[in-house]
Design a protein around this motif. Structure first.
Motif, PDB file in Angstrom:
ATOM      1  N   ARG A   9      46.863  92.679  81.653  1.00 54.24           N
ATOM      2  CA  ARG A   9      47.701  92.708  80.445  1.00 54.24           C
ATOM      3  C   ARG A   9      47.114  91.812  79.356  1.00 54.24           C
ATOM      4  NH1 ARG A   9      51.080  89.492  78.276  1.00 54.24           N
ATOM      5  NH2 ARG A   9      51.181  88.112  80.065  1.00 54.24           N
TER       6      ARG A   9
ATOM      7  N   THR B 277      49.591  94.932  72.007  1.00 54.74           N
ATOM      8  CA  THR B 277      49.111  95.289  73.344  1.00 54.74           C
ATOM      9  C   THR B 277      48.737  96.766  73.358  1.00 54.74           C
ATOM     10  OG1 THR B 277      51.361  95.752  74.109  1.00 54.74           O
ATOM     11  CG2 THR B 277      50.490  93.558  74.570  1.00 54.74           C
ATOM     12  N   ASP B 278      47.864  97.114  74.277  1.00 55.13           N
ATOM     13  CA  ASP B 278      47.490  98.505  74.507  1.00 55.13           C
ATOM     14  C   ASP B 278      47.430  98.692  76.025  1.00 55.13           C
ATOM     15  OD1 ASP B 278      46.636 101.089  74.393  1.00 55.13           O
ATOM     16  OD2 ASP B 278      44.674 100.658  73.527  1.00 55.13           O
TER      17      ASP B 278
ATOM     18  N   PRO C  47      48.491 101.018  79.705  1.00 53.49           N
ATOM     19  CA  PRO C  47      48.750 102.365  80.213  1.00 53.49           C
ATOM     20  C   PRO C  47      50.254 102.650  80.276  1.00 53.49           C
ATOM     21  CG  PRO C  47      47.341 101.119  81.714  1.00 53.49           C
ATOM     22  CD  PRO C  47      47.786 100.182  80.657  1.00 53.49           C
ATOM     23  N   LEU C  48      50.604 103.879  80.009  1.00 51.33           N
ATOM     24  CA  LEU C  48      51.971 104.398  79.996  1.00 51.33           C
ATOM     25  C   LEU C  48      52.795 103.878  78.819  1.00 51.33           C
ATOM     26  CD1 LEU C  48      52.854 104.210  83.807  1.00 51.33           C
ATOM     27  CD2 LEU C  48      51.891 106.130  82.541  1.00 51.33           C
ATOM     28  N   ARG C  49      52.526 102.690  78.331  1.00 50.31           N
ATOM     29  CA  ARG C  49      53.262 102.150  77.184  1.00 50.31           C
ATOM     30  C   ARG C  49      52.551 102.460  75.872  1.00 50.31           C
ATOM     31  NH1 ARG C  49      54.703  96.076  79.207  1.00 50.31           N
ATOM     32  NH2 ARG C  49      55.806  96.665  81.083  1.00 50.31           N
ATOM     33  N   GLY C  50      51.237 102.568  75.923  1.00 47.27           N
ATOM     34  CA  GLY C  50      50.475 102.817  74.705  1.00 47.27           C
ATOM     35  C   GLY C  50      50.321 101.550  73.878  1.00 47.27           C
ATOM     36  N   LYS C  51      50.031 101.753  72.601  1.00 46.29           N
ATOM     37  CA  LYS C  51      49.843 100.623  71.693  1.00 46.29           C
ATOM     38  C   LYS C  51      51.193 100.168  71.157  1.00 46.29           C
ATOM     39  CE  LYS C  51      45.275 102.028  70.190  1.00 46.29           C
ATOM     40  NZ  LYS C  51      44.414 102.391  69.072  1.00 46.29           N
ATOM     41  N   THR C  52      51.417  98.846  71.226  1.00 45.58           N
ATOM     42  CA  THR C  52      52.640  98.272  70.654  1.00 45.58           C
ATOM     43  C   THR C  52      52.257  97.069  69.809  1.00 45.58           C
ATOM     44  OG1 THR C  52      53.036  96.813  72.541  1.00 45.58           O
ATOM     45  CG2 THR C  52      54.087  98.976  72.606  1.00 45.58           C
TER      46      THR C  52
ATOM     47  N   HIS D 160      44.214  93.173  77.432  1.00 41.11           N
ATOM     48  CA  HIS D 160      44.572  94.232  76.482  1.00 41.11           C
ATOM     49  C   HIS D 160      45.611  93.738  75.475  1.00 41.11           C
ATOM     50  CE1 HIS D 160      42.676  96.347  79.810  1.00 41.11           C
ATOM     51  NE2 HIS D 160      42.328  97.241  78.898  1.00 41.11           N
TER      52      HIS D 160
END
Length: 192
Positions: free
Chosen positions: A95, A112-113, A115-120, A98
């Protein structure tokens, strides 16, 4: 051709970036707790025992096809056990690898970037009322917000901030400066 400013639609008019950085992505093995690792070891061993015994029974017997999937029921427990044992340290390192931090003269940003959440991208205003915490280690952590984490029967508050950064004292001084500027602005004193 000029490259467009990626912060153009994110920053407020007149807002400037003071600092940008990233957390240290290496696993932080000191975060392992004996209690958590012990419970993870127990769950892992039980799951491995289940998978082994169920595999042996279903492979030796004359069972219908669905019963051959029976050993797979141990896999979720194996995953939970391994996560509790040491997987959480590796996930946190992933985490952090990324994650990107930015501090402006008004807000702190955490991008953050995953998996499953994408870019935030989340922003946290720094005001005169912001509670700052500072863990002055070689890799410092600075807290500046709290977020609710829903639990089964209650809600727990989780600290938010810049974790495991190399230039912690500098960033903490910048945050204190932003906080002082916000205090002057709220009192009607504007910087010249």
């Amino acid at each position: 051709m000029t490259r467009p400013d990626p912060w153009q639609d994110i920053l407020d008019p007149g807002e400037t970036i003071l600092w940008q950085g990233r957390p240290d992505p290496r696993p932080h093995w000191a975060a392992l707790s004996l209690h958590r690792a012990a419970s993870g070891l127990v769950v892992t061993l039980i799951a491995l025992f289940w998978i082994g015994v169920a595999s042996r029974i279903t492979s030796d017997g004359d069972f219908p096809a669905p019963f051959h999937l029976f050993p797979l029921f141990g896999l979720p427990f194996l995953a939970v056990g391994l996560y509790q044992l040491a997987g959480h340290v590796l996930w946190e390192a992933y985490r952090r690898a990324h994650t990107w931090y930015t501090l402006s003269d008004r807000r702190a940003f955490i991008a953050t970037d995953l998996p499953l959440r994408g870019k935030t991208l989340r922003s946290y205003p720094i005001t005169s009322d912001t509670i700052l915490t500072f863990d002055d280690s070689d890799l410092a952590s600075i807290g500046f917000a709290f977020e609710p984490v829903p639990m089964k029967r209650t809600t727990r508050m989780r600290g938010v901030g810049f974790e495991r950064i190399a230039d912690g004292r500098t960033v903490y001084a910048l945050l204190r400066g932003v906080q002082a500027s916000a205090a002057r602005t709220s009192q009607g004193v504007h910087p010249e």
